[in-house]
Motif scaffolding. Sequence first.
Motif, PDB file in Angstrom:
ATOM      1  N   SER A 653     -99.738 -25.709  -3.411  1.00 28.40           N
ATOM      2  CA  SER A 653     -98.977 -26.957  -3.343  1.00 28.40           C
ATOM      3  C   SER A 653     -97.477 -26.692  -3.254  1.00 28.40           C
ATOM      4  CB  SER A 653     -99.285 -27.840  -4.555  1.00 28.40           C
ATOM      5  OG  SER A 653     -99.027 -27.152  -5.758  1.00 28.40           O
ATOM      6  N   THR A 654     -96.973 -25.722  -4.016  1.00 29.04           N
ATOM      7  CA  THR A 654     -95.536 -25.430  -3.963  1.00 29.04           C
ATOM      8  C   THR A 654     -95.163 -24.761  -2.640  1.00 29.04           C
ATOM      9  OG1 THR A 654     -95.987 -23.392  -5.204  1.00 29.04           O
ATOM     10  CG2 THR A 654     -95.241 -25.284  -6.450  1.00 29.04           C
ATOM     11  N   PHE A 655     -96.072 -23.962  -2.106  1.00 32.11           N
ATOM     12  CA  PHE A 655     -95.833 -23.328  -0.812  1.00 32.11           C
ATOM     13  C   PHE A 655     -95.723 -24.393   0.277  1.00 32.11           C
ATOM     14  CE2 PHE A 655     -97.809 -21.529   3.093  1.00 32.11           C
ATOM     15  CZ  PHE A 655     -96.795 -20.663   3.442  1.00 32.11           C
ATOM     16  N   MET A 656     -96.615 -25.371   0.239  1.00 31.91           N
ATOM     17  CA  MET A 656     -96.594 -26.422   1.259  1.00 31.91           C
ATOM     18  C   MET A 656     -95.332 -27.275   1.146  1.00 31.91           C
ATOM     19  SD  MET A 656     -99.100 -25.918   3.186  1.00 31.91           S
ATOM     20  CE  MET A 656     -98.966 -27.439   4.116  1.00 31.91           C
ATOM     21  N   THR A 657     -94.903 -27.561  -0.100  1.00 30.28           N
ATOM     22  CA  THR A 657     -93.662 -28.322  -0.291  1.00 30.28           C
ATOM     23  C   THR A 657     -92.487 -27.596   0.347  1.00 30.28           C
ATOM     24  OG1 THR A 657     -94.475 -29.251  -2.376  1.00 30.28           O
ATOM     25  CG2 THR A 657     -92.095 -29.288  -2.027  1.00 30.28           C
ATOM     26  N   TRP A 658     -92.437 -26.292   0.112  1.00 30.14           N
ATOM     27  CA  TRP A 658     -91.360 -25.470   0.680  1.00 30.14           C
ATOM     28  C   TRP A 658     -91.405 -25.505   2.212  1.00 30.14           C
ATOM     29  CZ3 TRP A 658     -91.705 -19.676   1.681  1.00 30.14           C
ATOM     30  CH2 TRP A 658     -90.455 -19.163   2.037  1.00 30.14           C
ATOM     31  N   CYS A 659     -92.589 -25.315   2.785  1.00 30.67           N
ATOM     32  CA  CYS A 659     -92.733 -25.296   4.244  1.00 30.67           C
ATOM     33  C   CYS A 659     -92.330 -26.635   4.855  1.00 30.67           C
ATOM     34  CB  CYS A 659     -94.176 -24.957   4.627  1.00 30.67           C
ATOM     35  SG  CYS A 659     -94.640 -23.250   4.293  1.00 30.67           S
ATOM     36  N   ASN A 660     -92.702 -27.728   4.196  1.00 32.57           N
ATOM     37  CA  ASN A 660     -92.348 -29.049   4.713  1.00 32.57           C
ATOM     38  C   ASN A 660     -90.836 -29.230   4.802  1.00 32.57           C
ATOM     39  OD1 ASN A 660     -95.028 -29.823   4.996  1.00 32.57           O
ATOM     40  ND2 ASN A 660     -95.131 -30.762   2.961  1.00 32.57           N
ATOM     41  N   GLN A 661     -90.116 -28.713   3.784  1.00 31.13           N
ATOM     42  CA  GLN A 661     -88.654 -28.819   3.812  1.00 31.13           C
ATOM     43  C   GLN A 661     -88.056 -27.916   4.886  1.00 31.13           C
ATOM     44  OE1 GLN A 661     -86.700 -30.965   1.943  1.00 31.13           O
ATOM     45  NE2 GLN A 661     -88.677 -31.853   1.410  1.00 31.13           N
ATOM     46  N   SER A 683    -100.600 -19.488   6.053  1.00 29.96           N
ATOM     47  CA  SER A 683     -99.312 -18.877   6.379  1.00 29.96           C
ATOM     48  C   SER A 683     -98.735 -19.417   7.677  1.00 29.96           C
ATOM     49  CB  SER A 683     -99.467 -17.356   6.464  1.00 29.96           C
ATOM     50  OG  SER A 683    -100.509 -17.011   7.358  1.00 29.96           O
ATOM     51  N   GLY A 684     -99.613 -19.930   8.538  1.00 36.62           N
ATOM     52  CA  GLY A 684     -99.136 -20.488   9.795  1.00 36.62           C
ATOM     53  C   GLY A 684     -98.144 -21.613   9.595  1.00 36.62           C
ATOM     54  N   GLN A 685     -98.252 -22.312   8.440  1.00 37.36           N
ATOM     55  CA  GLN A 685     -97.316 -23.387   8.131  1.00 37.36           C
ATOM     56  C   GLN A 685     -95.887 -22.853   8.019  1.00 37.36           C
ATOM     57  OE1 GLN A 685     -98.024 -26.710   7.598  1.00 37.36           O
ATOM     58  NE2 GLN A 685    -100.153 -26.401   8.191  1.00 37.36           N
ATOM     59  N   LEU A 703     -91.686  -6.487   1.782  1.00 34.10           N
ATOM     60  CA  LEU A 703     -92.650  -6.363   0.690  1.00 34.10           C
ATOM     61  C   LEU A 703     -93.554  -7.590   0.587  1.00 34.10           C
ATOM     62  CD1 LEU A 703     -90.471  -4.791  -2.141  1.00 34.10           C
ATOM     63  CD2 LEU A 703     -92.499  -3.761  -1.127  1.00 34.10           C
ATOM     64  N   THR A 704     -93.878  -8.153   1.724  1.00 36.58           N
ATOM     65  CA  THR A 704     -94.749  -9.330   1.768  1.00 36.58           C
ATOM     66  C   THR A 704     -95.927  -9.004   2.666  1.00 36.58           C
ATOM     67  OG1 THR A 704     -92.870 -10.819   1.426  1.00 36.58           O
ATOM     68  CG2 THR A 704     -94.869 -11.773   2.375  1.00 36.58           C
ATOM     69  N   LYS A 705     -97.113  -9.048   2.117  1.00 37.66           N
ATOM     70  CA  LYS A 705     -98.297  -8.612   2.868  1.00 37.66           C
ATOM     71  C   LYS A 705     -98.630  -9.594   3.979  1.00 37.66           C
ATOM     72  CE  LYS A 705    -102.864  -6.608   2.288  1.00 37.66           C
ATOM     73  NZ  LYS A 705    -103.879  -6.151   1.331  1.00 37.66           N
ATOM     74  N   LEU A 706     -98.652  -9.087   5.216  1.00 40.28           N
ATOM     75  CA  LEU A 706     -98.997  -9.896   6.374  1.00 40.28           C
ATOM     76  C   LEU A 706    -100.312  -9.391   6.967  1.00 40.28           C
ATOM     77  CD1 LEU A 706     -95.520 -10.143   8.152  1.00 40.28           C
ATOM     78  CD2 LEU A 706     -96.554 -11.779   6.573  1.00 40.28           C
ATOM     79  N   SER A 707    -101.245 -10.299   7.176  1.00 43.54           N
ATOM     80  CA  SER A 707    -102.534  -9.927   7.765  1.00 43.54           C
ATOM     81  C   SER A 707    -102.369  -9.791   9.275  1.00 43.54           C
ATOM     82  CB  SER A 707    -103.582 -10.992   7.443  1.00 43.54           C
ATOM     83  OG  SER A 707    -103.256 -12.204   8.106  1.00 43.54           O
ATOM     84  N   ARG A 708    -103.433  -9.320   9.941  1.00 48.01           N
ATOM     85  CA  ARG A 708    -103.390  -9.212  11.402  1.00 48.01           C
ATOM     86  C   ARG A 708    -103.134 -10.575  12.036  1.00 48.01           C
ATOM     87  NH1 ARG A 708    -103.944  -5.142   9.166  1.00 48.01           N
ATOM     88  NH2 ARG A 708    -101.724  -5.488   9.326  1.00 48.01           N
ATOM     89  N   ASP A 709    -103.817 -11.599  11.500  1.00 43.63           N
ATOM     90  CA  ASP A 709    -103.636 -12.949  12.040  1.00 43.63           C
ATOM     91  C   ASP A 709    -102.217 -13.447  11.795  1.00 43.63           C
ATOM     92  OD1 ASP A 709    -106.229 -13.009  12.928  1.00 43.63           O
ATOM     93  OD2 ASP A 709    -107.018 -14.068  11.179  1.00 43.63           O
ATOM     94  N   ASP A 710    -101.646 -13.084  10.627  1.00 36.66           N
ATOM     95  CA  ASP A 710    -100.272 -13.483  10.324  1.00 36.66           C
ATOM     96  C   ASP A 710     -99.306 -12.926  11.361  1.00 36.66           C
ATOM     97  OD1 ASP A 710    -101.024 -14.859   8.061  1.00 36.66           O
ATOM     98  OD2 ASP A 710    -100.610 -13.206   6.690  1.00 36.66           O
ATOM     99  N   VAL A 711     -99.464 -11.641  11.672  1.00 38.61           N
ATOM    100  CA  VAL A 711     -98.554 -11.000  12.629  1.00 38.61           C
ATOM    101  C   VAL A 711     -98.688 -11.652  14.002  1.00 38.61           C
ATOM    102  CG1 VAL A 711     -97.944  -8.837  13.771  1.00 38.61           C
ATOM    103  CG2 VAL A 711     -98.602  -8.825  11.358  1.00 38.61           C
ATOM    104  N   ARG A 712     -99.949 -11.943  14.386  1.00 40.33           N
ATOM    105  CA  ARG A 712    -100.170 -12.575  15.690  1.00 40.33           C
ATOM    106  C   ARG A 712     -99.551 -13.975  15.727  1.00 40.33           C
ATOM    107  NH1 ARG A 712    -103.152 -11.170  19.811  1.00 40.33           N
ATOM    108  NH2 ARG A 712    -104.133  -9.498  18.607  1.00 40.33           N
TER     109      ARG A 712
END
Length: 994
Positions: A653-661, A683-685, A703-712
């Motif tokens: 919920s806090t992640f989504m609030t941040w992304c919306n702003q 993470s796409g948000q 230092l933030t783990k990104l998956s293969r889909d994240d990088v794409r």
Amino acid sequence: MAASFFSDFGLMWYLEELKKEEFRKFKEHLKQMTLHLELKQIPWTEVKKASREELANLLIKHYEEQQAWNITLRIFQKMDRKDLCMKVMRERTGYTQTYQAHAKRKFSRLWSSKSVTEIHLYFQEEVKQEECEHLDHLFAPKETGKQPRTVIIQGPQGIGKTTLLMKLLMAWSDNKIFRDRFLYTFYFCCRELRELPATSLADLISREWPDPAAPVTEIVSQPERLLFVIDSFEELKDGLNEPDSALCDDVMEKQPVQVLLSSLLTKKMLPEASLLVAVQPVCPKELRDRVPISEIYQPRGFNESDRLVYFCCFFKDPKRAMEAFSLVRESEQLFSICQIPLLCWILCTSLKQEMQKGKDVTLTCQSTTSVYSCFIFNLFTPEGAEGPTPQSQRQLKALCSLAAEGMWTDTFEFREDDLRRNGVVEADIPALLGTKVLLKYGERESSYVFLHACIQEFCAALFYLLKSHLDHPHPAVRSVQELLVANFEKTRRAHWIFLGCFLTGLLNKQEQQKLDAFFGFQLSQEIKQQLHQCLKSLGEHSDPLGQVDSLAIFYCLFEMQDPAFVKQAVNLLQKADFHIIDNADLVVSAYCLKYCSSLRKLSFSVQNVFKKEDEHSSTSDYSLVCWHHICSVLTTSGHLTELQVQDSTLSESTFMTWCNQLRHPSCRLQRLGINNVSFSGPSGQLFEVLFYQPDLKYLSFTLTKLSRDDVRSLCDALNYPAGNVKELALVDCFLSPIDCEVLACLLTNNKKLTYLNVSCNDLDAGLPLLCEALCNPDTVLVYLMLAYCHLGEQCCEYISEMLLHNKSVRYLDLGANVLKDEGLKTLCEALKRPDCRLDSLCLVKCFITVAGCEDLASALISNQNLKILQIGCNEIGDVGVKLLCGALTHPNCRLEVLGLEECGLTSACCQDLASVLTSSKTLQQLNLTLNALDYAGVVVLCEALRHPKCALQVLGLRKTDFDEETQALLMAEEERNPNLTITDDCDTVTGVEI
């Protein structure tokens, strides 16, 4: 007791426990051990044929009873008969049992002795089960069962460190903890011991013993079974500043207490003994420097259940107790201070005083300052009176003067002359002691302390509302302006916790009314103006060195509870940098940031507040509102261009609030940094921000783990036509060679990306794909950072090929990769080509030797584009530098910056370097830090620096690495040449991340 135990019969009983083969081995060990200890030998023929009873008699006959038993026990230990050792210990506790009974009486008496909070009336003496288990585990025998342990109990004043120690010692005396671990535990309070004359450890043990004849020799014979509990370490006059040569290892030797305790703590004396040390938060660094710490334990004080119990017991009336508790529970700040038992008592006392007067206690709970002002003013108002007497006014003013002096001089214990200097006369002392604000301290009659450091801070803040610092009798007391500046610094005095908050809290209208009612005057408006000026000055200078603690400012403004002033104040600031570690920090930050509209740069972290949500838990509504206020700065502050979020854990919920702003049209970020952030949610948000923010030029993940889909998804977003990101950093993001395929497509298709930093990722196998993409003539990348990417020498072939075909890359960082001389040779073949456009090359820590310098020297002559070369942390030595200097003096070499830090250089190479300084027209910066240069070498360099043709502007040397004569020489050279800087910080000159 000892005589009956150490008898031949006692020894015979234990020898009977040995099997036939074990008994034979016992005899062999006996022969070896007595030889080793150089003891009088028992004839072997007698030992060999002796029965168990006969051998016990022989041991008693040839050795004293104590020595006979010590030998036997050591043999049992050598034979790994731990069961027998433990049985012996339990039987051998005649002295232990005597001491345990004494300790139980002593600490029970101390526990139940009258204290201000009378906490003993409400809580049991026993250590809580969870504390008992944890503390027992801290000292549990490890692998060999013999390692000594030094455990630090660290926490603020009043959190309950001494209470915990007392309960622990009572638990030990009842055999509830440390069973079969410690035969004796001795409690030493530094506050009491520091006044003793020279003494010995044996004397200190005897002080704790129930009768004068303490069996010291017996006690210290097994130091691994001893626990020394040292309370109030911060009370030691000079901490652990005693030199090693002054320490002692003899328990009988008389020494100053300072030396004695230092010897124990540093393991000079009884190194096998364990230690439990209680300290305030300001002391641990000093301990860490010299004490081998096993673990640090932080008592948590009152948990929520304890606080409720305390309120109910304190107020007696259940209705009043729940009314008070509910009000306090609504305030994160007040509920937080209730964690400390003494402060919980102060809060309850304030509320009870107001209730008894029929006043509205919601006003008391508006701020922390309000609680303390009620507490103090009520104590100095005679019971039943409408207001204070002139005498109580004078006494409180004198106390405030004393408190201010203490805060500026870091003094918390005062003598009678301190009191007199600040206006406290002898006749005032009984009245002040009666209020409990001032207490007698320790065993000295003429020594006094404030009830708690918070009370001293409040009184010190109150001083400034009553008098100017110019009226104070002590010169150390500074102005309000200096107090505020010092309070807002990250490196502020360790003891200043609430001082700034109390000062600003007293500017609140409600508090001003209390001041008027009590004193009839105040200096609130003057201080308010000085606070405004201080914040204005901080905003104008924009804090380039990051020394301002934004959270300290927020707490001070929050304490004022004056929205109009807060709005005006926060908009004086251009930069905010803070760390949220609990709900109180969250509330305070949100309160201030919701008014903020002028910030240009925001950096923060969030820890221990938002955890991953599941079906059983969620973030509280109030916390989400606070988080929304913090995030809303992205849209309400029209000047905010830079955001750095670091070391944070965000729930969905806090992640989504941040992304919306972030995606809001009003957000105008140009730089976004995400460092060590874990988040739940799609993470796409986050990557969608690139679709909405055309002003965003710099994007960094560290230092933030990104998956293969994240990088794409990220690369797809970066290729969005309306996007304008020019700089991308994906440092230590768990990228793999597979990700290089997507990154290669990004480099080929994106015509705006000029900076790419993928350092600290394992990209060895994927590098060919990146290099192939960069061979495309349409790529626009200028900066390429590949440090710590697990690259080997074979990668240099692909990099060399790229450098020959690419016309855009100017800055290349290959630091901390195993390139070796072979890889460098391949790289230099490309560098020597006239069509290589590279301007800057970093080869720090690439395992280059003298052999590689020959290739580098050739490249420096051939390549007139190369301006910056960093080859520090390679063992090239004086011979390698000589080869490089030959190239640097060549007229074709255009190098401007050369990094040679930690290259194994000596003064033997200084003449070669001097020749470069006097002949090169382009070299402006030379870094020689962390090399073994001496005075003679520096003299040679300084002579070259004085040459009229020397163009050097920055010389990298750490002055403090040299003796006084050499330091003076370097400082004189700087003074002579105003265009020259000699520094150990050369990393910022190139403007490239290395």
